[in-house]
Motif scaffolding. Structure first.
Motif, PDB file in Angstrom:
ATOM      1  N   UNK A  34       0.972  -1.170   0.090  1.00  0.00           N
ATOM      2  CA  UNK A  34       0.060  -0.282  -0.188  1.00  0.00           C
ATOM      3  C   UNK A  34       0.556   1.345  -0.167  1.00  0.00           C
ATOM      4  N   UNK A  35       2.138   1.135   1.355  1.00  0.00           N
ATOM      5  CA  UNK A  35       2.974   2.525   1.187  1.00  0.00           C
ATOM      6  C   UNK A  35       3.372   2.467  -0.283  1.00  0.00           C
ATOM      7  N   UNK A  36       3.899   1.463  -1.424  1.00  0.00           N
ATOM      8  CA  UNK A  36       4.661   1.808  -2.688  1.00  0.00           C
ATOM      9  C   UNK A  36       3.828   2.079  -3.205  1.00  0.00           C
ATOM     10  N   UNK A  37       1.951   2.278  -3.809  1.00  0.00           N
ATOM     11  CA  UNK A  37       0.775   2.469  -4.040  1.00  0.00           C
ATOM     12  C   UNK A  37       1.416   3.860  -3.945  1.00  0.00           C
ATOM     13  N   UNK A  38       1.171   4.273  -3.308  1.00  0.00           N
ATOM     14  CA  UNK A  38       0.993   5.147  -3.111  1.00  0.00           C
ATOM     15  C   UNK A  38       1.408   6.395  -3.040  1.00  0.00           C
ATOM     16  N   UNK A  39       3.399   5.775  -2.720  1.00  0.00           N
ATOM     17  CA  UNK A  39       4.576   6.693  -3.551  1.00  0.00           C
ATOM     18  C   UNK A  39       5.023   6.744  -4.854  1.00  0.00           C
ATOM     19  N   UNK A  40       4.552   5.757  -5.334  1.00  0.00           N
ATOM     20  CA  UNK A  40       4.392   5.821  -6.825  1.00  0.00           C
ATOM     21  C   UNK A  40       3.568   7.129  -7.778  1.00  0.00           C
ATOM     22  N   UNK A  41       2.137   7.161  -7.191  1.00  0.00           N
ATOM     23  CA  UNK A  41       1.385   8.146  -7.449  1.00  0.00           C
ATOM     24  C   UNK A  41       1.622   9.297  -6.906  1.00  0.00           C
ATOM     25  N   UNK A  42       2.443   9.184  -5.629  1.00  0.00           N
ATOM     26  CA  UNK A  42       3.110  11.062  -5.473  1.00  0.00           C
ATOM     27  C   UNK A  42       3.595  11.760  -6.394  1.00  0.00           C
ATOM     28  N   UNK A  43       4.825  10.495  -6.757  1.00  0.00           N
ATOM     29  CA  UNK A  43       6.027  11.222  -7.759  1.00  0.00           C
ATOM     30  C   UNK A  43       5.593  11.293  -9.241  1.00  0.00           C
ATOM     31  N   UNK A  44       4.514  10.340  -9.560  1.00  0.00           N
ATOM     32  CA  UNK A  44       3.625  10.905 -10.258  1.00  0.00           C
ATOM     33  C   UNK A  44       3.089  12.567 -10.870  1.00  0.00           C
ATOM     34  N   UNK A  45       2.610  12.475  -9.909  1.00  0.00           N
ATOM     35  CA  UNK A  45       1.385  13.728  -8.863  1.00  0.00           C
ATOM     36  C   UNK A  45       2.138  14.703  -9.386  1.00  0.00           C
ATOM     37  N   UNK A  46       3.927  14.691  -8.314  1.00  0.00           N
ATOM     38  CA  UNK A  46       4.443  16.014  -8.696  1.00  0.00           C
ATOM     39  C   UNK A  46       5.147  16.195  -9.873  1.00  0.00           C
ATOM     40  N   UNK A  47       5.243  15.367 -10.387  1.00  0.00           N
ATOM     41  CA  UNK A  47       5.856  15.676 -12.262  1.00  0.00           C
ATOM     42  C   UNK A  47       4.150  16.081 -12.996  1.00  0.00           C
ATOM     43  N   UNK A  78      -2.800  11.502  -4.576  1.00  0.00           N
ATOM     44  CA  UNK A  78      -1.820  10.562  -3.656  1.00  0.00           C
ATOM     45  C   UNK A  78      -3.023  10.109  -2.608  1.00  0.00           C
ATOM     46  N   UNK A  79      -3.996  11.423  -1.883  1.00  0.00           N
ATOM     47  CA  UNK A  79      -4.772  11.211  -1.113  1.00  0.00           C
ATOM     48  C   UNK A  79      -5.644  10.020  -1.849  1.00  0.00           C
ATOM     49  N   UNK A  80      -6.355  10.468  -3.388  1.00  0.00           N
ATOM     50  CA  UNK A  80      -7.376   9.397  -3.370  1.00  0.00           C
ATOM     51  C   UNK A  80      -6.651   7.396  -3.731  1.00  0.00           C
ATOM     52  N   UNK A  81      -5.519   7.342  -3.765  1.00  0.00           N
ATOM     53  CA  UNK A  81      -4.517   6.281  -3.399  1.00  0.00           C
ATOM     54  C   UNK A  81      -5.068   5.716  -1.898  1.00  0.00           C
TER      55      UNK A  81
END
Length: 376
Positions: A101-114, A246-249
């Motif tokens: 779960x943490x990994x999925x949130x971090x991936x989306x966090x990085x995509x969101x920043x980009x 990330x909040x959605x995730x």
């Protein structure tokens, strides 16, 4: 009995502290993000689709995940340092779901920043969202039982996996697309996090309760700056895709896990599907209606427009803040109403009632808008 009470008190303290710590840290970090954004001219510039006026930074979501993870891990680390070995037992029971779960949130966090800084095509974001759904499945977090929705209970494994990926993409985009006016997305997500935090605590899933209250903690300072911050004073900020994705995730992770935990409890009191998805009714119903409207009119369902529920309410003359308060209040009523009525009404009939109410509201708004346009 004494040991149970003592253990409960211990986790009440942890949940309370993680909430307070996240409020405090987010209150420090968000002003620093504002400062950097204005120095580097990282703004969300108004256009024909956007409602806001003036240049507003959209990097508020950058604060969310670091503050949440730091606060949760810091408190758990301190607990272990002072000899509370039950923390290890609590983490051990859910290590695999939590790690993935943490990994999925971090991936989306990085995509969101980009996406907030340079832009990311929706196809790429869709692919990453699917990947995040797969990571949830790898962690054992997936829908294996619909608990009577459409008359379906236990699901074949492959259907459960497919449905989980679809639910992940759906919920993430629902939160992302409802983020259209000040305070709306953060307000709706705060209601969901408060609800999830309480239910997980009652189910004695304390780590998930901490995650929910930590997320609530970072949303509260953001809500203040987003709703009450003044553009002219450089105090207003948006969460951007970093925040909404990330909040959605996080909500997706918590909601699906809640379905599983509710099933583990045997659905003794309430249907797990009602518990998990009632707080998400407004954004989920709205995104379905908007997508169907775009397809019906021959438009790309993934391209933005101004047909969301908040756009309609503004179109009939309501002020943004009034719209925000009204939609959050309706979401709260839907959640509490579904929970109370589910004791007396079968889940599918309750779902039909929810859809009927939502449809009638939107038909009424559409007719009101057309009448106003014809009189203009």
């Amino acid at each position: 009995m004494a040991d149970f009470t003592q253990n409960t008190d211990f986790w009440i303290i942890n949940v309370s502290l993680v909430f307070v710590l996240c409020v405090f840290l987010a209150g420090i970090v968000i002003p620093q993000i504002l400062l950097i954004a204005f120095r580097r001219k990282l703004f969300d510039v108004p256009d024909e689709r956007k409602i806001h006026q003036g240049a507003v930074p959209r990097l508020g979501g950058i604060a969310f995940k670091p503050v949440i993870f730091f606060s949760v891990f810091l408190l758990l680390g301190i607990d272990m340092m002072v000899g509370h070995t039950e923390v290890l037992l609590e983490i051990g029971k859910d290590a695999q779901p939590l790690f993935f779960g943490f990994c999925s949130i971090i991936v989306l966090y990085l995509v969101g920043i980009a996406d907030d800084l340079i832009g990311v095509k929706y196809r790429a974001k869709f692919f990453v969202q699917v990947l995040c759904g797969v990571m949830l499945i790898a962690g054992g977090v997936y829908l294996d039982d619909l608990n009577g929705v459409l008359g379906v209970h236990e699901l074949p494994t492959w259907i459960g996996y497919l449905l989980t990926v679809l639910a992940t993409v759906f919920i993430i985009n629902a939160i992302n697309l409802i983020d259209g006016i000040d305070g709306l997305a953060s307000g709706l997500c705060s209601i969901a996090c408060l609800f999830y935090g309480v239910i997980f605590f009652l189910f004695e899933k304390y780590i998930y309760s901490m995650l929910a209250f930590a997320t609530l903690g970072v949303l509260m300072p953001f809500f203040y700056y987003n709703v009450f911050g003044k553009v002219e004073h450089h105090k207003k900020i948006f969460m951007g895709d970093t925040g909404s994705l990330t909040i959605g995730m996080m909500l997706c992770f918590l909601s699906i896990r809640l379905v599983q935990c509710g099933a583990d409890e045997g659905g003794k009191i309430l249907n797990p599907m009602i518990l998990a998805f009632s707080p998400l009714i407004i954004p989920c119903f709205d995104v379905v209606r908007v997508y169907l409207h775009r397809v019906r009119n021959g438009k790309n369902p993934f391209l933005p427009d101004k047909n969301h529920i908040h756009h309609k309410l503004i179109a009939i003359g309501m002020k943004q803040r009034t719209v925000m308060i009204l939609i959050i209040a309706v979401s709260l009523l839907f959640t509490l109403g579904n929970i109370l009525l589910s004791k007396y009404i079968e889940i599918n009939l309750l779902l039909v009632i929810d859809i009927a109410i939502w449809t009638l509201v939107n038909i009424g708004l559409s007719r009101r808008i057309k009448k106003l346009q014809s009189n203009a």
